[in-house]
Design an enzyme around this catalytic site. Structure first.
Site, PDB file in Angstrom:
ATOM      1  CG  ASP A 116      -1.480   0.931   1.395  1.00 29.97           C
ATOM      2  OD1 ASP A 116      -2.324   1.814  -0.034  1.00 29.97           O
ATOM      3  OD2 ASP A 116      -2.358   1.509   2.327  1.00 29.97           O
ATOM      4  CG  HIS A 120       0.346  12.871   0.657  1.00 29.03           C
ATOM      5  ND1 HIS A 120      -0.457  12.135   1.050  1.00 29.03           N
ATOM      6  CD2 HIS A 120      -0.176  14.199   0.708  1.00 29.03           C
ATOM      7  CE1 HIS A 120      -1.289  13.110   1.727  1.00 29.03           C
ATOM      8  NE2 HIS A 120      -0.936  14.228   1.497  1.00 29.03           N
ATOM      9  CG  ASN A 171     -12.847   2.077  -5.312  1.00 28.83           C
ATOM     10  OD1 ASN A 171     -14.232   1.121  -4.741  1.00 28.83           O
ATOM     11  ND2 ASN A 171     -12.576   2.362  -4.019  1.00 28.83           N
ATOM     12  CE  LYS A 172     -13.804   6.347  -2.844  1.00 33.13           C
ATOM     13  NZ  LYS A 172     -14.173   7.752  -1.446  1.00 33.13           N
ATOM     14  N   GLY A 479      42.796  31.495   8.358  1.00 35.88           N
ATOM     15  CA  GLY A 479      42.159  29.650   8.639  1.00 35.88           C
ATOM     16  C   GLY A 479      42.507  29.027   7.516  1.00 35.88           C
ATOM     17  CB  SER A 548      51.154  33.194  -1.598  1.00 32.71           C
ATOM     18  OG  SER A 548      49.271  32.945  -1.428  1.00 32.71           O
TER      19      SER A 548
END
Lengths: 640, 194, 96
Positions: A116, A120, A171-172, A479, A548
């Site tokens: 099943d 969505h 269905n339905k 850094g 550098s």
């Protein structure tokens, strides 16, 4: 729902002759199918009914279900079958299906596994999970609504995964007065759409899950309908596994069974075709041939085995064969290639990064691979092709894929097991995409292995990477080294061959004789540039981390390398910030006059004007900076 | 208390103790609703947690076994078998099972609506309890103070299957752990229960 | 040739077990002595025949199992040629 349908197990037979019952049950076949459709199309009711009619719901479970339905159900005082299949707390709370649930029932002829799947769009990846192993798809449509966007999307996914049989369950029907016209109109609408996406045939059945029309028995309410009831159809439809036996023999080797020196068996599950003792087979990619000596099982040797069976084969010759190899019919062996076109379904929150190295798993082979920017993305709601630079979660597109070594494959539409692959993120280990190979772009089997010049190109090809120099520049304490280190770690994880040149491994050796005068600074950079260049000739990705300070020397190093192979990274940390950090206490010393010619204090730093990458360390961490740089590297072709 | 400590903590400790990175288990998807949703290769964090809402997609027969140190994977090779499949397989392949699955005369006491077998002196009788011989068998085998027996005459495998097919209550009713509300198994699994 | 549902289930379980062995460093099979464990162990023996399954069995022992279960536990491991590890959680033993 109280009378037992004859399609299901009969209590009478079970009570009277259990042995006879078991005998029939043992010869059942197995069909896997998925149900999909929009939220209120009645999937859960249909599954609930199938489970209930086949007595897979017991009295105690039914009692719990009745109680839960009244407490938290969405069907008023009626039984809410969704509660049977929505097994996760979040699903019951939100009243939606998030993940695929597997349910089991059996008739006298077949065992069924029904997945099943969620409707969505945001859970497309879970729907694909359920669809990938299905023989058949039941696409539900609410007769009052007709063909909706969800119907189209699900049908597209079903077609994409290559599910062979499609049932359109309208269905339905009870709610539209069992109207033949309504049914015919929906079938006509769907037929037009289906053929536009390549679903050539499907079976349409008018049903009512709630009233039980045309589910287990043909309904008297639809006298105009001449086809089978849903369950009849499910019981009699051809199985994919049986059809696969008609194809050429292929088995991916999962594991080499070597309990002692006298036995060497190759274990795997036969993907397609059949194999007999004495058959001549070819091991791909080596191309060596041999014959089947034995088909070994614990219940005794077999003379023949077919698609779907897990076996252990032994060969008459001692030839190389290991996990990842494919044993195939000698006269019709599969292709080997390293570049492909494929449809890719993206399943991760983090979007596809073209050029990034991912793990690609196909059959029992696992290799490094990267994906080119998509040729197009498909709008799954209307099938339009859109231009795309990447694929985001649930995005589906067509792109080229390159693997770092040739793999054995077949197009997905010829052989699901040898053409379907997944991509795995090397850092998070998540399964991030599913793919279906269309064809190879360049057949590796046509590549001739001639004596080749071992040149720059050859070194780089062997390492499967484009050599380059990542030249970090910036103030002391900006850094550079920290970020450079992180970059190298990331590249290493991505199977790239790197080398980091910094003060630690250069100043103490090669440039031990140099000081910090302007002249020495220039010579320092020249030597680093030359070493970096030699290393790129060897095919490496070189990372340098030096202050550098002078534009000219950086330009000199740039000029030593071919166009595009010098990437300047300006670590832009303002002087006051760097001085505040002062990790090594050098600024303090320089301010105190204990260090001369200190960049930024009494020696200039010439800010780069044409750096490829600029990193502001006050805005991102070293790790973020590293990720940014690596992402930039693999998006070299990007225009922005 | 008993089950939590043993099944959850005991298992986590055992896996950590031996450093196992993949554990094969016999759980089936037809046993319980949250298991119906679980993957064949079910990824667990370093703390053995199951993230039900964020499972790895699992396509075709391609299983993702990648993980980093400390993380582990529970694998359920019998995911798609039903209880009936298991019994039929045992029957067909003549697999040896614990005799307690088959009915025989055994000493029992009735307590809290359950039939408890008196296996040995580890089981203290309560005041006034006198063991009675009954023909019983077990549908599931847990720990014996927790697992109730059913009265049955099914002394052979085919009779057991017959009884199972005709029964109207679910298999695990005999086990105290499952008498909790919907969703309790999902919670247990998140915490590391197999 | 039509495979029965049990033949397909068995073949799939064997495929899964072989993937585990090929792709893990230190696998184990949980063994509870119940019927599902019995079936799983049997499939494992078929998956790796003629070698014994290349992993140990692990029984997390509550020390509250039936006597018949302890007897079968030892026999099953011996028949399969596998090592049976028994782990007793020290904390839980105390808690009883």
């Amino acid at each position: 729902m109280t009378t037992q349908d004859p399609k299901f197990k009969t209590d009478a037979l079970i009570s009277e002759d259990i042995d006879a019952y078991l005998e029939t049950h043992q010869h059942k076949s197995m069909l896997r199918f998925i149900t999909c459709g929009s939220v209120d199309d009645g999937k859960s009711t249909l599954i609930g009914r199938l489970l209930y009619d086949s007595k897979m719901i017991f009295e105690d479970q039914l009692a719990t279900l009745e109680a839960d339905s009244k407490k938290i159900g969405t069907q008023g005082q009626n039984i809410d079958f969704a509660l049977l299949v929505d097994g996760l707390a979040a699903e019951r709370e939100q009243g939606i299906t998030i993940d695929v649930a597997y349910r089991f029932f059996a008739t006298e002829k077949r065992k069924f596994i029904v997945a099943d799947t969620p409707g969505h769009e945001q859970y497309t990846r879970n729907m694909i999970t359920g669809a990938s192993t299905a023989d058949l798809a039941v696409i539900l449509i609410d007769a009052r609504q007709g063909v909706l966007t969800q119907t189209r999307r699900h049908s597209y996914l079903v077609q994409l995964v290559g599910i062979e049989h499609v049932v359109l369950a309208v269905n339905k029907m009870d709610l539209v007065g069992y109207s033949e016209d309504t049914f015919k109109q929906i079938v006509a609408d769907y037929t037009e759409f289906a053929s536009s996406i390549g679903i050539d045939s499907f079976t349409a059945i008018p049903i009512s899950g709630l009233a039980g029309d045309n589910i287990t028995q043909v309904s008297k309410s639809t006298p105009w309908y001449e086809g089978p009831a849903l369950l009849d159809y499910l019981e009699n439809v051809d199985l994919v596994v049986t059809r696969d036996q008609e194809k050429s023999f292929r088995m991916a080797v999962q594991w080499v069974n070597r309990p002692n020196l006298d036995f060497r068996g190759f274990s795997g599950q036969i993907a397609t075709g059949s194999v007999k003792v004495g058959d001549t087979v070819r091991v791909i990619p080596s191309g060596k041939t041999s014959r089947i000596a034995r088909i070994v099982t614990m219940s005794g040797d077999l003379t023949e085995a077919v698609a779907g069976q897990s076996v252990t084969l032994t060969l008459t010759d001692e030839i190389d064969c290991s996990r990842g190899d494919v044993i195939a019919t000698a006269e019709d062996a599969p292709e080997v290639a390293d570049q492909f076109e494929a449809t890719i379904v993206w399943m991760d929150d983090e979007p596809l990064l073209p050029g990034r190295s991912y793990w690609l798993k196909i059959g029992t082979q696992m290799v490094s691979a990267h994906v080119q920017p998509p040729k197009y993305q498909v709008n799954v709601n209307n099938m339009a092709h859109l231009a795309a630079k990447t694929l985001e979660l649930n995005g589906i597109g067509v792109a080229e894929v390159a693997t770092d070594k040739p793999i054995v494959f077949e197009p997905y539409d010829v052989n699901r097991e040898m053409g379907g692959f997944i991509l795995i993120d090397k850092i998070t280990n998540a399964t991030i995409a599913a793919g279906m190979l269309h064809f190879s772009l360049r057949r590796s089997k046509n590549v001739h292995w001639q004596a080749i010049e071992v040149d720059r190109e050859a070194h780089s090809q062997l390492k499967n990477q484009k050599p380059l120099v990542l030249w970090f520049t910036g103030l002391s304490g900006s850094g550079k080294s920290t970020i450079a280190n992180e970059v190298e770690k990331l590249l290493y994880i991505m199977n790239r061959h790197t080398f980091l040149l910094d003060g630690d491994n250069v100043r103490h050796g090669l440039n031990r004789d140099l000081g910090f005068t302007d002249a020495d600074r220039v010579e320092n950079i020249r030597r680093i540039g030359e070493v970096a260049k030699l290393m790129t000739d060897a095919g490496l990705i070189v990372i340098t981390a030096f202050i550098s300070p002078f534009r000219a020397e950086r330009q000199m190093a740039r000029a030593m390398l071919p166009e595009g192979e010098f990437v300047e990274v300006f670590v832009d940390t303002p002087l006051d910030v760097a001085e505040q950090r002062d990790v090594k206490g050098l600024y303090k010393k320089a301010r105190a006059g204990e260090l001369n010619n200190f960049t930024g204090i009494d020696s200039p730093y010439e800010t780069p004007s044409n750096a490829e990458i600029r990193i502001n360390t006050t805005e991102m961490s070293a790790k973020e900076a590293a990720r940014y740089i690596v992402d930039w590297l693999f998006n070299l072709n990007d225009s922005d | 208390m008993h089950t939590d400590l043993w099944k959850t903590e005991g298992l986590k400790k055992a896996l950590d103790h031996y450093g196992f990175d993949v554990a094969l288990g016999g759980a089936r998807r037809d046993e319980e609703k949250s298991r119906a949703k679980e993957r064949v290769f079910s990824f667990r964090s370093a703390k053995h947690r199951w993230d039900a809402k964020n499972q790895r997609p699992e396509l075709w027969k391609l299983y993702n076994a990648q993980k980093t140190k400390g993380e582990s994977i529970r694998v359920f090779p019998l995911s798609n078998w039903t209880e009936l499949d298991i019994w039929q397989y045992i029957h067909l392949e003549s697999i040896e099972i614990v005799p307690l699955y088959l009915a025989a005369e055994r000493p029992t006491v009735e307590r809290d609506g359950m039939l408890i077998m008196v296996d040995d002196d580890r089981f203290p009788l309560q005041n006034g309890e006198i063991p009675v011989q009954r023909s019983i068998r077990f549908r599931t085998l847990g720990c014996y103070p927790l697992t109730g027996a059913v009265e049955s005459e099914a002394a052979t495998l085919t009779e057991v299957i017959q009884e199972m097919l005709l029964t109207t209550t679910s298999e695990r009713q005999g086990r105290a752990i499952d008498h909790d509300s919907a969703g309790s198994m999902e919670k247990k699994k998140q915490e590391g229960y197999f | 040739m039509n495979l029965t549902h049990l033949e397909r289930l068995e073949a799939e379980s064997i495929q899964i077990m072989r993937e585990v062995v090929a792709e893990s460093e230190n696998p184990v099979m949980l063994y509870s002595v119940g019927k599902d464990s019995a079936a799983m162990l049997h499939v494992a023996r078929k998956a790796f025949f003629p070698a014994p399954p290349p992993f140990p069995l692990l029984h997390v022992d509550t020390t509250w199992k039936f006597k018949d279960m302890y007897a079968l536990r030892e026999k099953a491991a011996k028949d399969a040629g596998m090592q049976m590890l028994v782990y007793k959680n020290p904390e839980a033993v105390d808690a009883h």
